[in-house]
Design a protein around this motif. Structure first.
Motif, PDB file in Angstrom:
ATOM      1  N   VAL A   9       6.121  -4.391  -0.117  1.00 16.46           N
ATOM      2  CA  VAL A   9       5.374  -3.800  -1.238  1.00 16.46           C
ATOM      3  C   VAL A   9       6.120  -2.588  -1.796  1.00 16.46           C
ATOM      4  O   VAL A   9       6.612  -1.769  -1.044  1.00 16.46           O
ATOM      5  CB  VAL A   9       3.956  -3.392  -0.798  1.00 16.46           C
ATOM      6  N   LEU A  61      -0.922   3.854   2.798  1.00 16.11           N
ATOM      7  CA  LEU A  61      -0.317   2.775   2.014  1.00 16.11           C
ATOM      8  C   LEU A  61      -1.342   2.029   1.160  1.00 16.11           C
ATOM      9  O   LEU A  61      -0.975   1.273   0.262  1.00 16.11           O
ATOM     10  CB  LEU A  61       0.398   1.798   2.952  1.00 16.11           C
ATOM     11  N   VAL A  77      -0.501  -8.783   1.801  1.00 18.28           N
ATOM     12  CA  VAL A  77      -0.364  -7.867   2.935  1.00 18.28           C
ATOM     13  C   VAL A  77      -1.312  -6.672   2.812  1.00 18.28           C
ATOM     14  O   VAL A  77      -1.800  -6.139   3.819  1.00 18.28           O
ATOM     15  CB  VAL A  77       1.104  -7.403   3.090  1.00 18.28           C
ATOM     16  N   LEU A  78      -1.600  -6.256   1.572  1.00 20.93           N
ATOM     17  CA  LEU A  78      -2.560  -5.165   1.391  1.00 20.93           C
ATOM     18  C   LEU A  78      -3.977  -5.621   1.720  1.00 20.93           C
ATOM     19  O   LEU A  78      -4.793  -4.840   2.230  1.00 20.93           O
ATOM     20  CB  LEU A  78      -2.490  -4.615  -0.027  1.00 20.93           C
ATOM     21  N   ILE A 128       4.103  -4.123   5.075  1.00 23.24           N
ATOM     22  CA  ILE A 128       3.881  -3.434   3.810  1.00 23.24           C
ATOM     23  C   ILE A 128       5.155  -2.706   3.371  1.00 23.24           C
ATOM     24  O   ILE A 128       5.572  -2.783   2.206  1.00 23.24           O
ATOM     25  CB  ILE A 128       2.710  -2.429   3.932  1.00 23.24           C
ATOM     26  N   CYS A 173      -1.195   3.092   7.510  1.00 25.27           N
ATOM     27  CA  CYS A 173      -1.894   2.006   6.835  1.00 25.27           C
ATOM     28  C   CYS A 173      -2.865   2.575   5.801  1.00 25.27           C
ATOM     29  O   CYS A 173      -2.941   2.099   4.654  1.00 25.27           O
ATOM     30  CB  CYS A 173      -2.636   1.167   7.869  1.00 25.27           C
ATOM     31  N   ALA A 202      -4.303  -5.471   5.346  1.00 23.83           N
ATOM     32  CA  ALA A 202      -4.466  -4.089   5.798  1.00 23.83           C
ATOM     33  C   ALA A 202      -5.899  -3.597   5.631  1.00 23.83           C
ATOM     34  O   ALA A 202      -6.479  -3.011   6.551  1.00 23.83           O
ATOM     35  CB  ALA A 202      -3.504  -3.179   5.033  1.00 23.83           C
ATOM     36  N   GLU A 256      -1.371  -7.625  -3.398  1.00 19.64           N
ATOM     37  CA  GLU A 256      -0.505  -8.386  -2.502  1.00 19.64           C
ATOM     38  C   GLU A 256      -1.281  -8.809  -1.257  1.00 19.64           C
ATOM     39  O   GLU A 256      -2.132  -8.050  -0.763  1.00 19.64           O
ATOM     40  CB  GLU A 256       0.697  -7.541  -2.075  1.00 19.64           C
TER      41      GLU A 256
END
Length: 261
Positions: free
Chosen positions: A261, A130, A214-215, A257, A127, A218, A212
């Motif tokens: 992504v 990323l 999802v980021l 991710i 994580c 995170a 995004e």
């Protein structure tokens, strides 16, 4: 109800208790909460020194076993729109700040400490890696921004409980926590469950910071885990089931991710 050994034991296992006297609110700390008292006082003092937060901080006074501040009232439900407008305004202000690497918003060493207690550090590292391309406006962060940490003083919103204050944080993660906490409370679930959902506020925020959703999930998750771990002088006190929740949400986010992504 009379005190028993069990009731006294339950009291001592808690960190703090709130009580009011006249126009003052006192936060009384148990022996387990002594370290948090110091952290909260320091966070309060630092937040007062920042242009981003200073007008919303209530100064606290320190006593041997407690912190004291002017008494406010909980935010009533009919004031929710005012609170949401306050949060929206703070976001607009935050977006004017310089963007920096998102990595600086959380303490990776706090995550590493949890490996010996069961945290899957491989997932945390994935994580972490990323997120290398993500940048956020660095404003400092309250760390636990939600409606229960807001009060009204003379009808103005003020923020309390600065024990998770992060001088290197971003209001972006505060914004996420405000809405994610509300979702978790509404559904009687952990924040680790609610953050896994696709939510409108995340899509809106992702557009504003050009990334995004999802980021954002995170960066919020790593911030939240590190902040919660920092509240324990001994990380072994973190409940095992909480570590399991961390692993579950990290696994979900890393998988998402890689797929999206």
């Amino acid at each position: 109800m009379p005190f028993t050994l069990n009731s006294i034991s339950r009291i001592l296992r808690c960190y703090s208790y709130i009580f009011h006297w006249r126009d003052t609110t006192y936060k009384l700390f148990t022996p387990l909460g002594g370290a948090i008292k110091s952290v909260e006082l320091i966070g309060n003092q630092r937040a007062q020194q920042t242009s981003f937060w200073s007008d919303k901080v209530i100064q606290v006074r320190s006593y041997p076993l407690s912190l004291a501040m002017i008494k406010g009232i909980p935010v009533p439900e009919y004031k929710l729109k005012q609170v949401e407008q306050f949060v929206a305004n703070k976001l607009e202000g935050a977006l004017k700040y310089q963007q920096q690497q998102a990595h600086i918003t959380y303490n990776y060493r706090e995550l590493q400490k949890l490996e010996r207690h069961g945290l899957d550090l491989r997932l945390a590292e994935e994580c972490h890696e990323l997120l290398r391309s993500l940048k956020l406006p660095i404003t400092s962060a309250h760390g636990d921004l939600h409606i229960e940490n807001m009060i009204l003083v003379d009808q103005e919103i003020r923020i309390i409980d600065w024990s998770m204050y992060n001088p290197n944080g971003s209001f972006v993660t505060d914004y996420i926590h405000f809405y994610n906490f509300a979702e978790a409370v509404r559904n009687n679930e952990s924040w680790t469950v609610s953050i896994q959902k696709d939510q409108d506020f995340l899509r809106f925020l992702a557009q504003r910071v050009d990334t995004e959703p999802v980021l954002l999930k995170a960066i919020y998750t790593l911030n939240r885990i590190a902040a919660e771990a920092s509240q324990f002088t001994n990380t072994s006190l973190l409940p095992v089931n909480q570590i399991d929740k961390y692993n579950s949400v990290l696994n979900h986010i890393v998988t998402s991710i890689k797929q999206n992504v």
